[in-house]
Design a protein around this motif. Structure first.
Motif, mmCIF file in Angstrom:
data_model
loop_
_atom_site.group_PDB
_atom_site.id
_atom_site.type_symbol
_atom_site.label_atom_id
_atom_site.label_comp_id
_atom_site.label_asym_id
_atom_site.label_seq_id
_atom_site.Cartn_x
_atom_site.Cartn_y
_atom_site.Cartn_z
ATOM 1 N N UNK A 25 -121.432 46.730 129.446
ATOM 2 C CA UNK A 25 -122.431 47.191 128.480
ATOM 3 C C UNK A 25 -123.874 46.903 128.887
ATOM 4 N N UNK A 26 -124.063 46.094 129.901
ATOM 5 C CA UNK A 26 -125.400 45.648 130.293
ATOM 6 C C UNK A 26 -125.602 44.216 129.835
ATOM 7 N N UNK A 27 -126.435 43.497 130.557
ATOM 8 C CA UNK A 27 -126.626 42.067 130.273
ATOM 9 C C UNK A 27 -127.210 41.828 128.882
ATOM 10 N N UNK A 28 -128.159 42.663 128.494
ATOM 11 C CA UNK A 28 -128.816 42.459 127.203
ATOM 12 C C UNK A 28 -127.826 42.663 126.053
ATOM 13 N N UNK A 29 -127.048 43.743 126.100
ATOM 14 C CA UNK A 29 -126.072 44.009 125.041
ATOM 15 C C UNK A 29 -124.968 42.956 125.044
ATOM 16 N N UNK A 30 -124.585 42.521 126.239
ATOM 17 C CA UNK A 30 -123.516 41.530 126.344
ATOM 18 C C UNK A 30 -123.938 40.190 125.743
ATOM 19 N N UNK A 31 -125.186 39.797 125.924
ATOM 20 C CA UNK A 31 -125.640 38.533 125.349
ATOM 21 C C UNK A 31 -125.804 38.623 123.835
ATOM 22 N N UNK A 33 -123.830 40.510 121.747
ATOM 23 C CA UNK A 33 -122.506 40.547 121.105
ATOM 24 C C UNK A 33 -121.412 40.301 122.137
ATOM 25 N N UNK A 34 -121.304 39.073 122.658
ATOM 26 C CA UNK A 34 -120.301 38.827 123.699
ATOM 27 C C UNK A 34 -118.872 38.982 123.196
ATOM 28 N N UNK A 35 -118.603 38.565 121.979
ATOM 29 C CA UNK A 35 -117.231 38.661 121.463
ATOM 30 C C UNK A 35 -116.809 40.112 121.281
ATOM 31 N N UNK A 36 -117.708 40.932 120.783
ATOM 32 C CA UNK A 36 -117.377 42.340 120.586
ATOM 33 C C UNK A 36 -117.103 43.067 121.887
ATOM 34 N N UNK A 37 -117.905 42.775 122.896
ATOM 35 C CA UNK A 37 -117.708 43.426 124.190
ATOM 36 C C UNK A 37 -116.489 42.865 124.911
ATOM 37 N N UNK A 38 -116.216 41.583 124.742
ATOM 38 C CA UNK A 38 -114.994 41.005 125.326
ATOM 39 C C UNK A 38 -113.762 41.603 124.666
ATOM 40 N N UNK A 39 -113.849 41.862 123.369
ATOM 41 C CA UNK A 39 -112.723 42.481 122.659
ATOM 42 C C UNK A 39 -112.448 43.877 123.182
ATOM 43 N N UNK A 40 -113.487 44.584 123.614
ATOM 44 C CA UNK A 40 -113.288 45.919 124.180
ATOM 45 C C UNK A 40 -112.582 45.860 125.531
#
Length: 169
Positions: A25-31, A33-40
């Protein structure tokens, strides 16, 4: 059991790279919402673990499908290496010993197969599940990190099977 070739490992790594690149998702988006992106990413990783267990299944229909998938992946990867980039093929370094699945461990793999098939058909993550299983099959017998993951996954399946079937026995 089929032996993984450099082409098969290349196919597995290509699937992994493609999935991680399309997921990133990109570093900014990942920082944010890390849990949401990890869930994906979780469906791919869970299916990858299933693929590793499936290639450790030495018999039956599931073992045959996993071996056939690895054989086709080996062939596709070898063709891509020879005709695509002018490389050579060969057997990849495989794990020397395999931790066998127990009777109840193979029962867990069968139950996971039912779960994966149902989830791939009904879930919005069907393509991630299929890609993860394919990637796990390709990398599950390699000597690298994926090969090292096979031992704890097999131990976990064996333990889960002994616990679950111990309750019902």
């Amino acid at each position: 059991m089929n032996i993984v070739t450099i082409g098969g490992v290349t196919v597995g790594l290509a699937i992994l790279i493609h999935h991680l690149t399309t997921w990133w998702p990109g570093a900014k988006k990942l920082t944010k919402d890390p849990a949401g992106h990890a869930a994906a990413l979780a469906p791919f990783l869970l299916a990858w673990a299933y693929g590793v267990l499936a290639i450790l299944t030495v018999g039956g229909l599931i073992g045959w499908i996993a071996d056939t998938t690895l054989w086709i992946s080996n062939w596709l990867g070898d063709v891509a290496l020879v005709w695509g980039v002018g490389g050579t093929t060969g057997t990849a370094a495989g794990r020397g010993t395999y931790l066998p699945l127990t009777q109840t461990g193979t029962a867990v793999v069968l139950l996971l197969t039912v779960l994966l098939l149902a989830a791939a058909k009904k879930s919005q993550y069907g393509s991630s599940l299929k890609a993860g299983a394919w990637c796990g099959i390709c990398l599950g017998t390699s000597a690298g990190v994926a090969g090292l993951a096979a031992v704890p996954l097999a131990q976990s399946a064996n333990w889960l099977g002994s616990q679950a079937y111990g309750i019902f026995a």
